[in-house]
Scaffold this active site. Structure first.
Site: not given
Length: 779
Positions: A468, A667, A671
């Site tokens: 990410d 994080d 996600d």
């Protein structure tokens, strides 16, 4: 007259005027106090009487299946096996295939883990009894002079019997139950082997203690006793119980991510009635088409669309992007996101299981259950190993009984027992967990927290790392990265004037500018005639000078020439920054750029991952321009931008379908589905708890170099496990035929149960010593 209701917790009659109420499965329950309401909310099914449960079921059945064609039981908690998701039952129990205990399909339905409590209690009691038993047996075998002179061998064996029997018969009882079920269903597994080995060792020892004269003279000591193996039976039981406790704890934590996601959804909503009046209702009572008021700071109750008002909404839990999104009439709202400082009126469009948050929860749950645990390999080995060992043991008994020397029965029994004891999977059971234990400890010391053995094993095989952007590659917090001026104005003066005007703004970019002036301790100036132009910028008079701060569209509408900064603004946007222009007294004065900076350690980590042969793919909810800018700087192999949570999980699945072993690092709450879908999820320790609970590995410092350490640790640990399995199997492979007596006709060598137990113990010691070498591994 108000209708009376019964408090399902304490049984008291309660009026519907009571302020203590909860909605559950489309029905409202009333309570006499906050305490009763809290107890009900924690576990509704515990307090619903049979009549209530039936009524709830009938109501749901009618609403979901008006034609009566389907058969659902919403009030029944369904349980499934984490290894075999096809096994689904309406209550708790054990899996008929592998023997593992079933767990609730949805974490929200899970109360206290009764099995974990039971196994923990059994383990501590077995450890309390097995430890002194083991010490006593070792001292008797290796240093008998340390024992009291008046303690006879027979008395010693009776003490060992007294200590071992509760461990074997009570603490180990669940293993016998599972072993029996495995035999009945023709699904031999590790429990079959454990129960067989432990029960044979204990039974043989008991027979030797009670009837020593049935054994050959050469097996009896000068005192007339025969060696016993109570300590082997007890220690094996205690070790297996410890493994079960650790496994159950790890499994109970896998659902924490779902529990945390469930806690994000608000419990209540402000419903606007057609006559304009407002009441607070449970979110479960909200219907499609209802109008709801969301005050500043409140969570959006369900998915819908704005019908009145304008505000900034923090959607970071969905998109992962730190800058709040401006919402005006006609724009979509997502449930559980947080409203800014202005009131909104919305119309509900998606409720219950249709909301995005519910879909995220469903994706996480499905992805967690879809992964095949490594234990399946052990079950496959056991499927063939168990019947093979039993067959060899029976064959050994028959051969010795038919053609062996006298006393044939004793020799047949001893050889058959020796086969089962040396085949007992003590070293095989230790081979993986002892390396995992040392490996995870080594990882923790290096800031790499590993949740389960599966994550550590698969990490070795990872070919693609998906990361990410926000909060993983970058710091996750916008910062002021550039101030450009035009004309004679100084940068600090432009910053002071801009910050003074932005101080009255609700825009997220204002926070970055305010942080900068606070850091530089620049005083703010007086602002007059402040005006916010929704979606474009702000105007006002600062220290007597007319100022405008906003985007290019605002400046075009005001006919302010921005050509002198156009090229620089495009360049900054190309680097992933958000740019606002500043005009003073109708003349362009400069620009301010805000961006999410790349972490200092990210570049080194990406280079190291490429060196280790991993392909790096970046996913982001941000726009393509910003995502490409970050990817170019870091040398990322592949980029996916404008991706929502379900899209992230889909990209992971596409890569998996292409044969890639995928690790995902993220994080945010957004996600979580992708972390659960990936073969190995890696969470930043600086991120959300939900991300950490969805992941198999957590990097404490949020430093991507931790992934490099995790790869190296996984490779070292798996190499160690393979060595351990070799040590474990070599003793079984060589020991079983020797125990069966194949060397007796040629060399007169017969492996007694005592030697078999010693060989089994030596294989365990070899495994432990080899695993401890991992402590010295440099990551």
């Amino acid at each position: 007259m108000k209708e009376a209701h019964k408090d399902v917790v304490c049984g008291m009659d309660v009026s519907e005027d009571s302020k203590y109420k909860s909605a559950y499965h489309h029905k409202t329950y009333y309570f006499c106090s906050e305490q009763c309401k809290s107890k009900f909310d924690a576990s509704p099914e515990t307090y619903l009487h049979t009549e209530d449960a039936k009524e709830t079921k009938d109501t749901l059945h009618t609403e979901s299946c008006p034609d009566g064609s389907c058969d659902i039981s919403p009030s029944v908690t369904q349980y499934t096996c984490p290894m075999h998701p096809e096994i689904i039952k309406d209550g708790p129990g054990n899996c008929p295939i592998c023997g593992m205990s079933l767990e609730p399909v949805m974490a929200a339905e899970e109360g206290e883990n009764i099995e974990l409590r039971s196994m923990t209690q059994r383990f501590w009691i077995s450890a309390f009894l097995a430890l002194p038993l083991f010490v006593l047996a070792m001292v008797a075998d290796m240093m008998p002079s340390l024992l009291p002179q008046n303690l006879s061998t027979k008395t010693l064996y009776w003490i060992e019997f007294a200590l071992a029997t509760p461990v074997v018969l009570w603490a180990g009882w669940p293993f016998y139950v599972r072993a029996w079920h495995s035999v009945k269903s023709w699904n031999p597994n590790m429990f079959t082997l454990i129960a067989l080995g432990v029960s044979v060792a204990w039974t043989y020892s008991l027979v030797a203690l009670l009837f020593p004269t049935i054994f050959p003279p050469q097996m009896r000591s000068t005192e007339g006793t025969v060696h016993v193996y109570f300590e082997a039976a007890a220690v094996i039981t205690a070790l297996v119980l410890m493994g079960q406790v650790l496994e159950l704890r790890a499994r109970s934590r896998t659902n924490e991510a779902i529990k945390m996601l469930l806690s994000l959804a608000p419990n209540t909503a402000t419903l606007i009635h057609p006559d304009g009046s407002e009441t607070t209702v449970s979110t479960e009572e909200v219907k499609v088409g209802d109008k709801l008021r969301i005050r500043p700071g409140e969570k959006i109750p369900v998915d819908g669309v704005v019908v009145e008002g304008a505000s900034h909404v923090d959607e970071s839990m969905v998109t992962g992007e730190p800058i709040a999104v401006n919402k005006t009439s006609g724009m979509k709202l997502i449930g559980a996101t947080i409203n800014g400082s202005s009131t909104l009126v919305m119309q509900a469009e998606k409720i219950g299981a249709d909301t995005l948050l519910s879909q995220i929860i469903d994706m996480v749950a499905k992805a967690q259950r879809s992964r095949a645990p490594i234990q399946k390999l052990a079950d496959l080995v056991s499927f063939y190993f168990v019947p093979t060992v039993v067959f060899i043991s029976i064959l050994t008994f028959i051969v010795w009984y038919l053609i062996g020397p006298e006393p044939r029965l004793a020799y047949a029994l001893v050889s058959a027992v020796a086969v089962l004891i040396i085949a007992c999977p003590c070293a095989l059971g230790l081979a993986t967990p002892i390396s995992i234990m040392v490996g995870t400890g080594k990882g923790a010391a290096n800031g790499v927290l590993i949740k389960n053995a599966e994550a550590l094993e698969i990490m070795e095989k990872v070919s693609t790392l998906v990361v990410d952007k926000t909060g993983t590659l970058t710091e996750g917090k916008p910062k002021l990265v550039a101030i450009e001026t035009v004309g004679e104005i100084e940068e600090n003066d432009l910053l002071q004037l801009s910050a003074s005007l932005e101080h009255s703004s609700e825009h997220p970019i204002a926070l970055s500018i305010m942080e900068e002036v606070e850091e530089q301790k620049i005083p703010l100036l007086e602002v007059k005639a402040f005006d916010s132009i929704t979606g474009q910028g702000i105007k006002g008079v600062v220290n007597g000078r007319e100022m405008v701060i906003g985007n290019i569209h605002l400046f075009e509408s005001l006919e302010v020439d921005t050509s002198s900064l156009k090229e620089r603004a495009e360049s900054l946007r190309g680097d992933g920054a958000t740019v606002v222009l500043v005009a003073i007294d109708d003349e362009i004065a400069g620009l301010i750029a805000v961006a999410d900076p790349i972490k200092e350690t990210t570049q080194d980590a990406i280079n190291a991952l490429h060196k280790d042969g991993l392909k790096v793919v970046m996913m982001s909810g941000d726009n393509l321009t910003t995502a490409n800018a970050v990817a170019r700087k870091l040398g990322i192999d592949e980029v996916h931008a404008d991706v929502l949570p379900d899209g992230k999980a889909d990209i992971i699945k596409t890569l998996q379908d292409q044969g890639e072993i995928v690790a995902m690092a993220g994080d945010g709450i957004n996600d979580a589905p992708a972390l659960a879908q990936s073969h190995v999820g890696i969470a930043m320790g600086t991120g959300t708890d939900v991300a950490m609970e969805s992941a198999g590995i957590t990097l404490v410092k949020g430093d991507l170099r931790g992934i490099v350490k995790a790869v190296h640790l996984s490779r070292a640990t798996m190499k160690n496990i393979k060595q351990n399995l070799f040590f474990a199997f070599i003793y079984n492979t060589l020991g079983v035929p020797v125990a069966a007596g194949v060397l007796y006709p040629f060399f007169g060598i017969l492996l007694s149960p005592m030697i078999a137990a010693a060989a089994m113990s030596f294989s365990s010691v070899s495994v432990i010593l080899n695993a401890l070498r991992l402590k010295n591994k440099k990551l």
